[in-house]
Design a protein around this motif. Sequence first.
Motif, short mmCIF file in Angstrom:
data_model
loop_
_atom_site.label_atom_id
_atom_site.label_comp_id
_atom_site.label_asym_id
_atom_site.label_seq_id
_atom_site.Cartn_x
_atom_site.Cartn_y
_atom_site.Cartn_z
N MET A 1 42.21 15.65 18.06
CA MET A 1 41.98 14.20 18.07
C MET A 1 40.48 13.93 17.93
O MET A 1 39.68 14.46 18.71
N ASP A 2 40.09 13.10 16.93
CA ASP A 2 38.67 12.81 16.80
C ASP A 2 38.25 11.76 17.82
O ASP A 2 39.10 11.19 18.52
N ARG A 3 36.94 11.52 17.90
CA ARG A 3 36.45 10.68 19.00
C ARG A 3 36.93 9.23 18.90
O ARG A 3 37.18 8.58 19.92
N ILE A 4 37.07 8.69 17.67
CA ILE A 4 37.54 7.32 17.54
C ILE A 4 38.99 7.22 17.98
O ILE A 4 39.38 6.29 18.70
N ASP A 5 39.81 8.19 17.57
CA ASP A 5 41.21 8.19 18.01
C ASP A 5 41.30 8.34 19.53
O ASP A 5 42.16 7.74 20.18
N ALA A 6 40.40 9.16 20.10
CA ALA A 6 40.39 9.33 21.56
C ALA A 6 40.03 8.02 22.25
O ALA A 6 40.66 7.62 23.24
N LEU A 7 39.01 7.32 21.73
CA LEU A 7 38.63 6.02 22.29
C LEU A 7 39.80 5.05 22.22
O LEU A 7 40.10 4.34 23.18
N LYS A 8 40.45 5.01 21.07
CA LYS A 8 41.57 4.09 20.88
C LYS A 8 42.71 4.44 21.84
O LYS A 8 43.39 3.55 22.36
N SER A 9 42.93 5.74 22.06
CA SER A 9 43.99 6.17 22.97
C SER A 9 43.71 5.73 24.40
O SER A 9 44.59 5.19 25.09
N ILE A 10 42.47 5.95 24.86
CA ILE A 10 42.10 5.53 26.21
C ILE A 10 42.19 4.02 26.33
O ILE A 10 42.66 3.48 27.34
N ALA A 11 41.74 3.30 25.29
CA ALA A 11 41.79 1.83 25.31
C ALA A 11 43.23 1.34 25.37
O ALA A 11 43.54 0.38 26.08
N ALA A 12 44.13 1.98 24.61
CA ALA A 12 45.53 1.57 24.61
C ALA A 12 46.15 1.79 25.99
O ALA A 12 46.92 0.95 26.49
N GLN A 13 45.82 2.93 26.62
CA GLN A 13 46.32 3.19 27.97
C GLN A 13 45.81 2.13 28.94
O GLN A 13 46.57 1.62 29.78
N ALA A 14 44.53 1.79 28.84
CA ALA A 14 43.94 0.78 29.73
C ALA A 14 44.61 -0.56 29.52
O ALA A 14 44.88 -1.30 30.48
N GLY A 15 44.89 -0.90 28.26
CA GLY A 15 45.55 -2.17 27.96
C GLY A 15 46.94 -2.27 28.56
O GLY A 15 47.39 -3.36 28.90
N ARG A 16 47.61 -1.12 28.70
CA ARG A 16 48.95 -1.09 29.33
C ARG A 16 48.87 -0.99 30.84
O ARG A 16 49.89 -0.99 31.53
N GLY A 17 47.66 -0.85 31.38
CA GLY A 17 47.51 -0.65 32.81
C GLY A 17 47.77 0.78 33.23
O GLY A 17 47.90 1.07 34.43
N ASP A 18 47.84 1.68 32.26
CA ASP A 18 48.10 3.09 32.54
C ASP A 18 46.76 3.80 32.77
O ASP A 18 46.23 4.49 31.92
N LEU A 19 46.23 3.61 33.98
CA LEU A 19 44.90 4.11 34.31
C LEU A 19 45.01 5.26 35.31
O LEU A 19 45.81 5.21 36.24
N HIS A 20 44.20 6.27 35.11
CA HIS A 20 44.24 7.46 35.97
C HIS A 20 43.09 7.39 36.98
O HIS A 20 41.95 7.70 36.66
N PHE A 21 43.39 6.95 38.20
CA PHE A 21 42.38 6.86 39.25
C PHE A 21 42.59 7.99 40.26
O PHE A 21 43.74 8.30 40.61
#
Length: 278
Positions: A1-21
């Motif tokens: 996964m390149d860095r832009i895809d990684a950013l988009k993946s983390i952003a999509a998770q955050a948008g769904r509230g799927d956050l790893h705390f």
Amino acid sequence: MDRIDALKSIAAQAGRGDLHFPTHVDATLKLQRALTDPECHIDEAARLVQTEPLLAARTVAIANSAAYNRFGNDVTNVKAAVQRVGFRTLGALAAAVIVRQLAGEIHDPGLRAKADRLWLHSTHVAALSQVIARRVSFVDPETAMFAGIVHEVGGFYLLSRAAEFPGLLDGGADEWIEHGETAIGRGVLLKLGVPAPVMGAIEALWNGMRALPPETLGDTLLLANDLSPVASPLLERDPGVPGIQVGATIDFAVGAGTLKTILQESEDEVNSLTAALA
């Protein structure tokens, strides 16, 4: 996964509230919610604060800072500190602990250095926001300080996940702004239960819209961000690429004085608040 895809993946998770705390962040989130309960009284608040040593120490430090201790009467216990700073400031300090706990999960030396600098930036913005709100824009100073503390929380979350994605931060400011800052920031702020006015101010910061002299909470946050002597390490650009306006060039009339004179008069308050938060 390149860095832009990684950013988009983390952003999509955050948008769904799927956050790893981490577990201790979730515990502090519960503490923060308890402190915002309108039925929570001073004695109970003091007891809750004392269950989190970092929050207890920071509350006493803020209570004894120049911004809250105008007459030089230091407090030496948590209950007196809570009474002096009030519940809104207490909520901001709980958010500060959560941000620092996120940073505490970062073990890579390079990422840790970025997290430390991002926190130093945040403390300057929080302290400047409090003073600008009180003396220039006349919005609520405690809300302004809270906005300054949490305005980069999405960046801390990104740094806490960066070790999972080698090269994630190699793209610099433009990729973070385009693919991550708003989406990740919004998701984490919602998880923290940040009030709508603070969300609106941070959205204004992301959009870069403000008035001078500042009139709103968003204007206040933007000005404090520009005046901070420490920039966000996530917004550094390549040499030769124009950045945001240099804070040293910003000045305007405020009543019978100017922004620069107000900041000079408030230097001790800004420094003491920054030190107490850091």
